[in-house]
Design an enzyme around this catalytic site. Structure first.
Site, PDB file in Angstrom:
ATOM      1  N   GLU A 160       0.837  -1.216   0.000  1.00 32.90           N
ATOM      2  CA  GLU A 160       0.000   0.000   0.000  1.00 32.90           C
ATOM      3  C   GLU A 160       0.870   1.263   0.000  1.00 32.90           C
ATOM      4  O   GLU A 160       0.584   2.235  -0.697  1.00 32.90           O
ATOM      5  CB  GLU A 160      -0.935  -0.010   1.211  1.00 32.90           C
ATOM      6  CG  GLU A 160      -2.037  -1.058   1.089  1.00 32.90           C
ATOM      7  CD  GLU A 160      -2.736  -1.354   2.409  1.00 32.90           C
ATOM      8  OE1 GLU A 160      -3.966  -1.317   2.429  1.00 32.90           O
ATOM      9  OE2 GLU A 160      -2.040  -1.607   3.418  1.00 32.90           O
ATOM     10  N   ASP A 201       3.928   1.522  -1.178  1.00 34.70           N
ATOM     11  CA  ASP A 201       4.549   1.675  -2.500  1.00 34.70           C
ATOM     12  C   ASP A 201       3.557   2.233  -3.527  1.00 34.70           C
ATOM     13  O   ASP A 201       3.938   2.990  -4.413  1.00 34.70           O
ATOM     14  CB  ASP A 201       5.094   0.332  -2.997  1.00 34.70           C
ATOM     15  CG  ASP A 201       6.266  -0.144  -2.156  1.00 34.70           C
ATOM     16  OD1 ASP A 201       6.893   0.687  -1.482  1.00 34.70           O
ATOM     17  OD2 ASP A 201       6.543  -1.361  -2.167  1.00 34.70           O
ATOM     18  N   SER A 206      17.462   3.374  -2.127  1.00 35.64           N
ATOM     19  CA  SER A 206      16.587   2.194  -2.036  1.00 35.64           C
ATOM     20  C   SER A 206      16.374   1.657  -3.451  1.00 35.64           C
ATOM     21  O   SER A 206      16.970   2.163  -4.406  1.00 35.64           O
ATOM     22  CB  SER A 206      15.274   2.557  -1.354  1.00 35.64           C
ATOM     23  OG  SER A 206      14.636   3.546  -2.095  1.00 35.64           O
ATOM     24  N   GLU A 217      19.051 -11.882  -7.543  1.00 35.45           N
ATOM     25  CA  GLU A 217      19.504 -12.217  -6.177  1.00 35.45           C
ATOM     26  C   GLU A 217      18.300 -12.295  -5.249  1.00 35.45           C
ATOM     27  O   GLU A 217      17.233 -11.759  -5.554  1.00 35.45           O
ATOM     28  CB  GLU A 217      20.430 -11.108  -5.643  1.00 35.45           C
ATOM     29  CG  GLU A 217      21.694 -10.934  -6.443  1.00 35.45           C
ATOM     30  CD  GLU A 217      22.528  -9.737  -5.970  1.00 35.45           C
ATOM     31  OE1 GLU A 217      22.101  -9.020  -5.053  1.00 35.45           O
ATOM     32  OE2 GLU A 217      23.600  -9.540  -6.549  1.00 35.45           O
ATOM     33  N   LYS A 232      16.178 -11.129  -2.077  1.00 42.54           N
ATOM     34  CA  LYS A 232      16.030  -9.854  -1.351  1.00 42.54           C
ATOM     35  C   LYS A 232      15.895 -10.185   0.130  1.00 42.54           C
ATOM     36  O   LYS A 232      14.830 -10.597   0.593  1.00 42.54           O
ATOM     37  CB  LYS A 232      14.814  -9.083  -1.869  1.00 42.54           C
ATOM     38  CG  LYS A 232      14.724  -7.699  -1.275  1.00 42.54           C
ATOM     39  CD  LYS A 232      13.691  -6.862  -2.009  1.00 42.54           C
ATOM     40  CE  LYS A 232      13.709  -5.419  -1.518  1.00 42.54           C
ATOM     41  NZ  LYS A 232      13.347  -5.284  -0.112  1.00 42.54           N
ATOM     42  N   ARG A 255      21.749   2.539   7.286  1.00 42.70           N
ATOM     43  CA  ARG A 255      21.352   3.332   6.130  1.00 42.70           C
ATOM     44  C   ARG A 255      20.990   4.767   6.518  1.00 42.70           C
ATOM     45  O   ARG A 255      21.271   5.707   5.788  1.00 42.70           O
ATOM     46  CB  ARG A 255      20.158   2.678   5.427  1.00 42.70           C
ATOM     47  CG  ARG A 255      19.828   3.415   4.156  1.00 42.70           C
ATOM     48  CD  ARG A 255      18.822   2.675   3.330  1.00 42.70           C
ATOM     49  NE  ARG A 255      17.490   2.853   3.840  1.00 42.70           N
ATOM     50  CZ  ARG A 255      16.397   2.829   3.091  1.00 42.70           C
ATOM     51  NH1 ARG A 255      16.500   2.614   1.809  1.00 42.70           N
ATOM     52  NH2 ARG A 255      15.217   2.979   3.622  1.00 42.70           N
ATOM     53  N   GLU A 298      22.938  -7.008   4.203  1.00 44.15           N
ATOM     54  CA  GLU A 298      21.760  -7.052   5.066  1.00 44.15           C
ATOM     55  C   GLU A 298      22.083  -7.877   6.307  1.00 44.15           C
ATOM     56  O   GLU A 298      22.578  -9.002   6.202  1.00 44.15           O
ATOM     57  CB  GLU A 298      20.626  -7.731   4.275  1.00 44.15           C
ATOM     58  CG  GLU A 298      19.261  -7.387   4.745  1.00 44.15           C
ATOM     59  CD  GLU A 298      18.730  -6.064   4.190  1.00 44.15           C
ATOM     60  OE1 GLU A 298      19.480  -5.343   3.491  1.00 44.15           O
ATOM     61  OE2 GLU A 298      17.572  -5.759   4.495  1.00 44.15           O
ATOM     62  N   LYS A 308       8.576  -7.883  -5.465  1.00 48.93           N
ATOM     63  CA  LYS A 308       8.084  -8.316  -4.149  1.00 48.93           C
ATOM     64  C   LYS A 308       7.145  -9.503  -4.321  1.00 48.93           C
ATOM     65  O   LYS A 308       6.258  -9.479  -5.173  1.00 48.93           O
ATOM     66  CB  LYS A 308       7.324  -7.159  -3.477  1.00 48.93           C
ATOM     67  CG  LYS A 308       8.228  -6.013  -3.042  1.00 48.93           C
ATOM     68  CD  LYS A 308       8.535  -6.087  -1.558  1.00 48.93           C
ATOM     69  CE  LYS A 308       9.380  -4.930  -1.083  1.00 48.93           C
ATOM     70  NZ  LYS A 308       8.594  -3.767  -0.702  1.00 48.93           N
TER      71      LYS A 308
HETATM   72  S1  IVH Z   1      21.119  -3.836  -3.669  1.00 53.00           S
HETATM   73  C1  IVH Z   1      22.055   0.391  -5.101  1.00 53.00           C
HETATM   74  N1  IVH Z   1      20.642  -6.344  -3.152  1.00 53.00           N
HETATM   75  O1  IVH Z   1      16.548  -3.934  -0.136  1.00 53.00           O
HETATM   76  C2  IVH Z   1      21.506  -0.961  -4.789  1.00 53.00           C
HETATM   77  N2  IVH Z   1      19.561  -4.699  -1.787  1.00 53.00           N
HETATM   78  O2  IVH Z   1      14.457  -1.876  -0.911  1.00 53.00           O
HETATM   79  C3  IVH Z   1      21.612  -1.271  -3.365  1.00 53.00           C
HETATM   80  N3  IVH Z   1      18.161  -5.648  -0.012  1.00 53.00           N
HETATM   81  O3  IVH Z   1      18.036  -0.972   1.026  1.00 53.00           O
HETATM   82  C4  IVH Z   1      20.769  -2.352  -2.862  1.00 53.00           C
HETATM   83  N4  IVH Z   1      18.555  -7.777  -0.443  1.00 53.00           N
HETATM   84  O4  IVH Z   1      18.513  -3.129   2.329  1.00 53.00           O
HETATM   85  C5  IVH Z   1      20.365  -5.065  -2.801  1.00 53.00           C
HETATM   86  N5  IVH Z   1      20.336  -8.628  -2.800  1.00 53.00           N
HETATM   87  C6  IVH Z   1      20.087  -7.371  -2.442  1.00 53.00           C
HETATM   88  C7  IVH Z   1      19.247  -7.034  -1.358  1.00 53.00           C
HETATM   89  C8  IVH Z   1      18.994  -5.674  -1.080  1.00 53.00           C
HETATM   90  C9  IVH Z   1      17.924  -6.926   0.362  1.00 53.00           C
HETATM   91  C10 IVH Z   1      17.559  -4.480   0.663  1.00 53.00           C
HETATM   92  C11 IVH Z   1      18.508  -3.335   0.941  1.00 53.00           C
HETATM   93  C12 IVH Z   1      17.908  -2.139   0.271  1.00 53.00           C
HETATM   94  C13 IVH Z   1      16.478  -2.551   0.119  1.00 53.00           C
HETATM   95  C14 IVH Z   1      15.822  -1.843  -1.029  1.00 53.00           C
END
Ligand code: IVH
Length: 327
Positions: free
Chosen positions: A36, A38, A83, A114, A116, A137, A174, A313
């Site tokens: 919601e 987003d 983000s 990858e 998340k 962050r 993370e 997502k």
């Molecule tokens: S890359 C510039 N890779 O997702 C790109 N982020 O909503 C930097 N996150 O703030 C992020 N898994 O905390 C990246 N494999 C992954 C990730 C990842 C989780 C988180 C991260 C970021 C958020 C974005």
């Protein structure tokens, strides 16, 4: 929509998003689901793009959230911590790929898929092979210095192995709690008369912000690293740099795949949308990144996120469900 209507809706959305940011980041009591949130943000960004005369530096679209805690000293990130954009369907994912193809005028692109990880983001600074700083962050430009706490995480190297790393670089990842550690922690908390954590993500971010690092050490935090930031990186692609990072002693996920089209990316998404149940930790989606660093540079960034990456997502993470009763 009329000009007055657009201005009215922009203000309404900014006010709502400011309030949701406060509920989420300051009080840790979100009232709406990520999906919601987003959707509101997307509507705001699209109205702002269509009506640049109402642009404002104070708009929530210009922020990436703020997790700072004033009890910690703060440090500026050398490279801003942005983000990621979100996609929620195969169509939005194809739109992302098509935007990439169009910008670079080429459809022959390698994407890295990858997991998340659903934890709390961290940026580690290494100077001449030694961990010198760990920063949350925060607002994306600066965050809390949590070095003492991060040094208790056994999988994070204090001194790098091997060679070929830049003299100065930031590596991002993370911090999370595996399910088993989270459950054990909540049993202990309940027995001690303390409120249990709502989920592993809250437990991880709460733990990282503890003032006593010996308590942090007992909580057994884990960390995956997924992004390197430096003026100069040794390899030309994201995936090769991560492989090198692994050789320097960082924990990098093996659950990645190189894809060449939206369809191949979608195969990875489909696989993990069910297979994630067998992972010992939470993921809330998939991250998709253009592999070639030169192309990443060409694609660049918006105020909030890179144009060379996005996230997808999972369905279950997209809507909030209402629990009616427990028998
Ligand atoms: S890359 C510039 N890779 O997702 C790109 N982020 O909503 C930097 N996150 O703030 C992020 N898994 O905390 C990246 N494999 C992954 C990730 C990842 C989780 C988180 C991260 C970021 C958020 C974005």
């Amino acid at each position: 929509m009329s000009l007055i209507g657009a201005e009215y809706r922009i203000n309404e959305l900014r006010k709502a998003l400011d309030e949701h940011n406060y509920l989420y980041y300051v009080l840790a009591q979100p009232k709406i689901s990520d999906f919601e949130y987003d959707q509101l943000m997307k509507e705001l960004i699209s109205l702002e793009n269509a009506n640049p005369q109402f642009d404002s530096e104070l708009s929530p679209s210009k922020r990436v959230g703020d997790d700072r805690n004033l009890e910690f000293e703060q440090a500026a990130h050398i490279f801003p911590m942005l983000s990621l954009g979100n996609t929620y369907s195969v169509e939005e994912l194809s739109d992302f790929c098509n935007r990439v193809y169009k910008s670079i005028e080429n459809e022959n692109v390698e994407f890295v898929c990858e997991l998340k990880f659903d934890g709390t983001a961290i940026s580690l600074t290494y100077e001449n092979g030694f961990l010198t700083k760990a920063v949350t962050r925060g607002d994306g430009a600066k965050g809390d210095i949590v070095t003492a706490n991060v040094k208790t995480i056994k999988s994070i190297p204090l001194k790098l192995k091997g060679n070929g790393y830049p003299d100065l670089f930031e590596i991002r990842g993370e911090i999370y709690l595996p399910h088993a550690v989270f459950q054990e922690l909540n049993v202990q908390r309940t027995e001690a008369g303390e409120a249990p954590f709502a989920n592993p993500r809250n437990a991880a971010s709460g733990t990282l912000k503890l003032q006593n690092s010996s308590v942090v050490a007992k909580r057994k935090l884990h960390c995956y690293l997924y992004y390197l930031a430096s003026k100069e990186l040794p390899a030309k692609t994201h995936s090769e740099n991560l492989k090198l990072a692994q050789s320097w002693g960082f924990r990098v996920s093996e659950h990645t795949k190189i894809a060449h089209s939206a369809a191949e990316i979608y195969d990875f998404i489909n696989y993990w949308s069910t297979e994630r149940e067998n992972l010992p930790f939470d993921i809330d989606g998939i991250v998709i990144k253009v592999n070639d660093l030169k192309l990443q540079d060409l694609l660049g960034y918006t105020a909030k996120s890179p144009r060379w990456a996005t996230s997808y997502k999972f369905k279950a993470e997209q809507v909030q469900t209402k629990l009616l009763s427990i028998d």
